[in-house]
Design a protein around this motif. Structure first.
Motif, PDB file in Angstrom:
ATOM      1  N   PRO A 131      21.062   1.151  -6.794  1.00 35.67           N
ATOM      2  CA  PRO A 131      20.369  -0.128  -6.879  1.00 35.67           C
ATOM      3  C   PRO A 131      19.466  -0.168  -8.116  1.00 35.67           C
ATOM      4  O   PRO A 131      18.937   0.851  -8.550  1.00 35.67           O
ATOM      5  N   ALA A 132      19.323  -1.353  -8.698  1.00 40.67           N
ATOM      6  CA  ALA A 132      18.464  -1.514  -9.868  1.00 40.67           C
ATOM      7  C   ALA A 132      17.011  -1.324  -9.454  1.00 40.67           C
ATOM      8  O   ALA A 132      16.597  -1.736  -8.373  1.00 40.67           O
ATOM      9  N   THR A 133      16.248  -0.678 -10.310  1.00 39.88           N
ATOM     10  CA  THR A 133      14.841  -0.430 -10.038  1.00 39.88           C
ATOM     11  C   THR A 133      14.024  -1.617 -10.518  1.00 39.88           C
ATOM     12  O   THR A 133      14.214  -2.108 -11.620  1.00 39.88           O
ATOM     13  N   THR A 134      13.088  -2.072  -9.677  1.00 37.34           N
ATOM     14  CA  THR A 134      12.239  -3.194 -10.051  1.00 37.34           C
ATOM     15  C   THR A 134      10.886  -2.700 -10.528  1.00 37.34           C
ATOM     16  O   THR A 134      10.505  -1.543 -10.294  1.00 37.34           O
ATOM     17  N   ILE A 135      10.171  -3.579 -11.192  1.00 42.32           N
ATOM     18  CA  ILE A 135       8.825  -3.259 -11.663  1.00 42.32           C
ATOM     19  C   ILE A 135       7.920  -2.948 -10.473  1.00 42.32           C
ATOM     20  O   ILE A 135       7.061  -2.067 -10.556  1.00 42.32           O
ATOM     21  N   ILE A 136       8.133  -3.647  -9.374  1.00 41.77           N
ATOM     22  CA  ILE A 136       7.327  -3.422  -8.165  1.00 41.77           C
ATOM     23  C   ILE A 136       7.509  -1.992  -7.661  1.00 41.77           C
ATOM     24  O   ILE A 136       6.539  -1.331  -7.285  1.00 41.77           O
ATOM     25  N   GLN A 137       8.736  -1.485  -7.659  1.00 43.83           N
ATOM     26  CA  GLN A 137       8.991  -0.116  -7.199  1.00 43.83           C
ATOM     27  C   GLN A 137       8.288   0.899  -8.098  1.00 43.83           C
ATOM     28  O   GLN A 137       7.719   1.875  -7.601  1.00 43.83           O
ATOM     29  N   VAL A 138       8.337   0.670  -9.401  1.00 47.13           N
ATOM     30  CA  VAL A 138       7.677   1.582 -10.335  1.00 47.13           C
ATOM     31  C   VAL A 138       6.166   1.526 -10.120  1.00 47.13           C
ATOM     32  O   VAL A 138       5.500   2.564 -10.060  1.00 47.13           O
ATOM     33  N   ALA A 139       5.615   0.319  -9.972  1.00 46.32           N
ATOM     34  CA  ALA A 139       4.171   0.165  -9.768  1.00 46.32           C
ATOM     35  C   ALA A 139       3.726   0.846  -8.469  1.00 46.32           C
ATOM     36  O   ALA A 139       2.692   1.516  -8.444  1.00 46.32           O
ATOM     37  N   LYS A 140       4.503   0.691  -7.396  1.00 43.03           N
ATOM     38  CA  LYS A 140       4.154   1.344  -6.131  1.00 43.03           C
ATOM     39  C   LYS A 140       4.167   2.861  -6.264  1.00 43.03           C
ATOM     40  O   LYS A 140       3.280   3.551  -5.751  1.00 43.03           O
ATOM     41  N   ALA A 149       0.906   7.626  -6.640  1.00 43.39           N
ATOM     42  CA  ALA A 149       0.648   8.904  -7.296  1.00 43.39           C
ATOM     43  C   ALA A 149      -0.814   9.004  -7.723  1.00 43.39           C
ATOM     44  O   ALA A 149      -1.427  10.073  -7.621  1.00 43.39           O
ATOM     45  N   PHE A 150      -1.383   7.898  -8.210  1.00 44.34           N
ATOM     46  CA  PHE A 150      -2.803   7.891  -8.569  1.00 44.34           C
ATOM     47  C   PHE A 150      -3.666   8.188  -7.351  1.00 44.34           C
ATOM     48  O   PHE A 150      -4.625   8.947  -7.418  1.00 44.34           O
ATOM     49  N   ILE A 151      -3.327   7.575  -6.224  1.00 40.49           N
ATOM     50  CA  ILE A 151      -4.111   7.737  -4.999  1.00 40.49           C
ATOM     51  C   ILE A 151      -3.814   9.081  -4.327  1.00 40.49           C
ATOM     52  O   ILE A 151      -4.679   9.687  -3.727  1.00 40.49           O
TER      53      ILE A 151
END
Length: 68
Positions: A8-17, A22-24
């Motif tokens: 499946p294509a990766t969306t910007i939302i998936q990358v942001a999540k 990872a930050f948290i």
């Protein structure tokens, strides 16, 4: 679907999540495995740089508001 027609294509939302979790430091193992299978390293690096820049800018704005 992705370019190969299988993944499946990766969306910007998936990358942001993925970057924000990872930050948290909070992430389900299943989500981590899914991200590792679908996200490309370049997407994660660019997302991390953008996330870090937004974090720094927000801290600077917060300090500026508090000081004034």
């Amino acid at each position: 679907m992705g370019k190969d027609g299988k993944t499946p294509a990766t969306t910007i939302i998936q990358v942001a999540k993925a970057v924000m979790s990872a930050f948290i430091g909070i992430r389900k193992k299943s989500d981590l495995e899914n991200d590792a299978a679908n996200l490309k390293p370049a997407q994660v690096i660019i997302g991390g740089l953008i996330g870090a820049m937004l974090f720094v800018v927000s801290i600077l704005l917060l300090v500026k508001i508090i000081v004034n």
